[in-house]
Design an enzyme around this catalytic site. Structure first.
Site, PDB file in Angstrom:
ATOM      1  N   SER A 188       0.821  -1.211   0.000  1.00 37.75           N
ATOM      2  CA  SER A 188       0.000   0.000   0.000  1.00 37.75           C
ATOM      3  C   SER A 188       0.857   1.264   0.000  1.00 37.75           C
ATOM      4  CB  SER A 188      -0.906   0.019   1.239  1.00 37.75           C
ATOM      5  OG  SER A 188      -1.666  -1.155   1.318  1.00 37.75           O
TER       6      SER A 188
HETATM    7  N1  SAM Z   1      -0.695  -4.892   4.109  1.00 36.17           N
HETATM    8  C1  SAM Z   1       0.039  -5.169   2.908  1.00 36.17           C
HETATM    9  C2  SAM Z   1       1.434  -4.632   2.944  1.00 36.17           C
HETATM   10  O1  SAM Z   1       1.806  -3.979   3.915  1.00 36.17           O
HETATM   11  O2  SAM Z   1       2.159  -4.906   1.984  1.00 36.17           O
HETATM   12  C3  SAM Z   1      -0.667  -4.686   1.663  1.00 36.17           C
HETATM   13  C4  SAM Z   1      -1.549  -5.715   1.214  1.00 36.17           C
HETATM   14  S1  SAM Z   1      -2.268  -5.694  -0.376  1.00 36.17           S
HETATM   15  C5  SAM Z   1      -2.829  -4.067  -0.635  1.00 36.17           C
HETATM   16  C6  SAM Z   1      -3.734  -6.636   0.070  1.00 36.17           C
HETATM   17  C7  SAM Z   1      -3.465  -8.085   0.398  1.00 36.17           C
HETATM   18  O3  SAM Z   1      -4.693  -8.674   0.843  1.00 36.17           O
HETATM   19  C8  SAM Z   1      -2.983  -8.929  -0.784  1.00 36.17           C
HETATM   20  O4  SAM Z   1      -1.752  -9.521  -0.458  1.00 36.17           O
HETATM   21  C9  SAM Z   1      -4.096  -9.980  -0.953  1.00 36.17           C
HETATM   22  O5  SAM Z   1      -3.620 -11.245  -1.383  1.00 36.17           O
HETATM   23  C10 SAM Z   1      -4.674 -10.028   0.455  1.00 36.17           C
HETATM   24  N2  SAM Z   1      -6.038 -10.554   0.571  1.00 36.17           N
HETATM   25  C11 SAM Z   1      -7.120 -10.369  -0.237  1.00 36.17           C
HETATM   26  N3  SAM Z   1      -8.190 -11.030   0.258  1.00 36.17           N
HETATM   27  C12 SAM Z   1      -7.771 -11.632   1.409  1.00 36.17           C
HETATM   28  C13 SAM Z   1      -8.415 -12.455   2.395  1.00 36.17           C
HETATM   29  N4  SAM Z   1      -9.696 -12.792   2.301  1.00 36.17           N
HETATM   30  N5  SAM Z   1      -7.687 -12.890   3.446  1.00 36.17           N
HETATM   31  C14 SAM Z   1      -6.363 -12.557   3.580  1.00 36.17           C
HETATM   32  N6  SAM Z   1      -5.711 -11.801   2.675  1.00 36.17           N
HETATM   33  C15 SAM Z   1      -6.405 -11.332   1.624  1.00 36.17           C
END
Ligand code: SAM
Length: 214
Positions: A61
């Site tokens: 992000s």
């Molecule tokens: N917090 C992260 C960082 O600091 O890099 C950014 C994460 S990215 C914007 C969103 C993440 O949410 C992705 O890696 C995606 O695979 C994960 N995601 C989407 N749906 C999810 C779910 N139901 N449970 C866990 N992770 C999920």
């Protein structure tokens, strides 16, 4: 070896100018080396205030978003925090540096394994698991804070249930293009106070209580 200290200081100045006031958030973001959480080819962009690709179709992000969401949790003492969407591990690292007890869930197995290895190499004490974060992590509930780093169509009921009274859930809710950031505080007797912050954009939260997988 490049440490990017000056770039990190400049980023913190930018975050302050954009309205981030929580000194603990700014301090943690000034200490965590974001360049270690992005692919080598992207490192020279690590301290720009932008989201960056981390592989597997996912992103780390934008720093301002990380700062805003972390500030919205209003953390003042050691607390138990659940993060949904570990991704690169950067947000979890910020929370750990703030002295929180962090639990983080990632649904993509390849990304989960890569990030777990990085967190271990960096000596960060963060509890992680691979799975569907829309149903939370019941075993360690209740949480003083829950932060969802992907956009959801609705607020998952399981996450509201797993929040402690007085705790905050920060979650982007909307369609797949843009979301409103909701800051939801759990009150006594299962009542919730909801504050809306417009116009954020996140990758989709996919899962049982999120978007269906295509
Ligand atoms: N917090 C992260 C960082 O600091 O890099 C950014 C994460 S990215 C914007 C969103 C993440 O949410 C992705 O890696 C995606 O695979 C994960 N995601 C989407 N749906 C999810 C779910 N139901 N449970 C866990 N992770 C999920």
């Amino acid at each position: 070896m490049l440490t990017y200290e000056r770039e990190r200081e400049e980023l913190i100045d930018k975050l302050s100018e954009k309205g981030i006031t929580d000194i603990y958030v700014l301090k943690a973001m000034g200490n965590v080396e974001r360049h270690k959480f992005v692919p080598k080819a992207m490192r020279h962009h690590a301290y720009k205030d932008i989201a960056l690709p981390i592989g597997f179709g996912q992103t780390i992000s934008q720093p301002y978003t990380v700062a805003y969401m972390t500030q919205a949790l209003r953390l003042r003492k050691k607390s138990k925090i659940l993060e949904i969407g570990t991704g690169s591990g950067y947000q979890a690292a910020i929370l750990e540096k703030m002295g929180m007890d962090v639990f983080s869930i990632e649904r993509n197995m390849d990304l989960y394994l890569k990030t777990r290895k990085l967190l271990d190499e960096m000596g960060l004490r963060i509890h992680t698991k691979c799975g569907d974060g829309t149903i939370g992590w019941e075993e360690f509930a209740p949480y003083d804070g829950i932060i969802v780093t992907a956009g959801s169509p609705t607020v998952p009921v399981s996450l509201k249930k797993q929040l402690a009274v007085g705790g905050r859930l920060v979650i982007p809710v909307g369609d797949k293009q843009s979301q409103i950031l909701k800051v939801i505080t759990k009150m006594e007797n299962d009542n919730f106070n909801i504050e809306d912050v417009p116009e954020f954009s996140f990758v989709p939260l996919i899962g049982r209580e999120g978007w269906n997988q295509k």
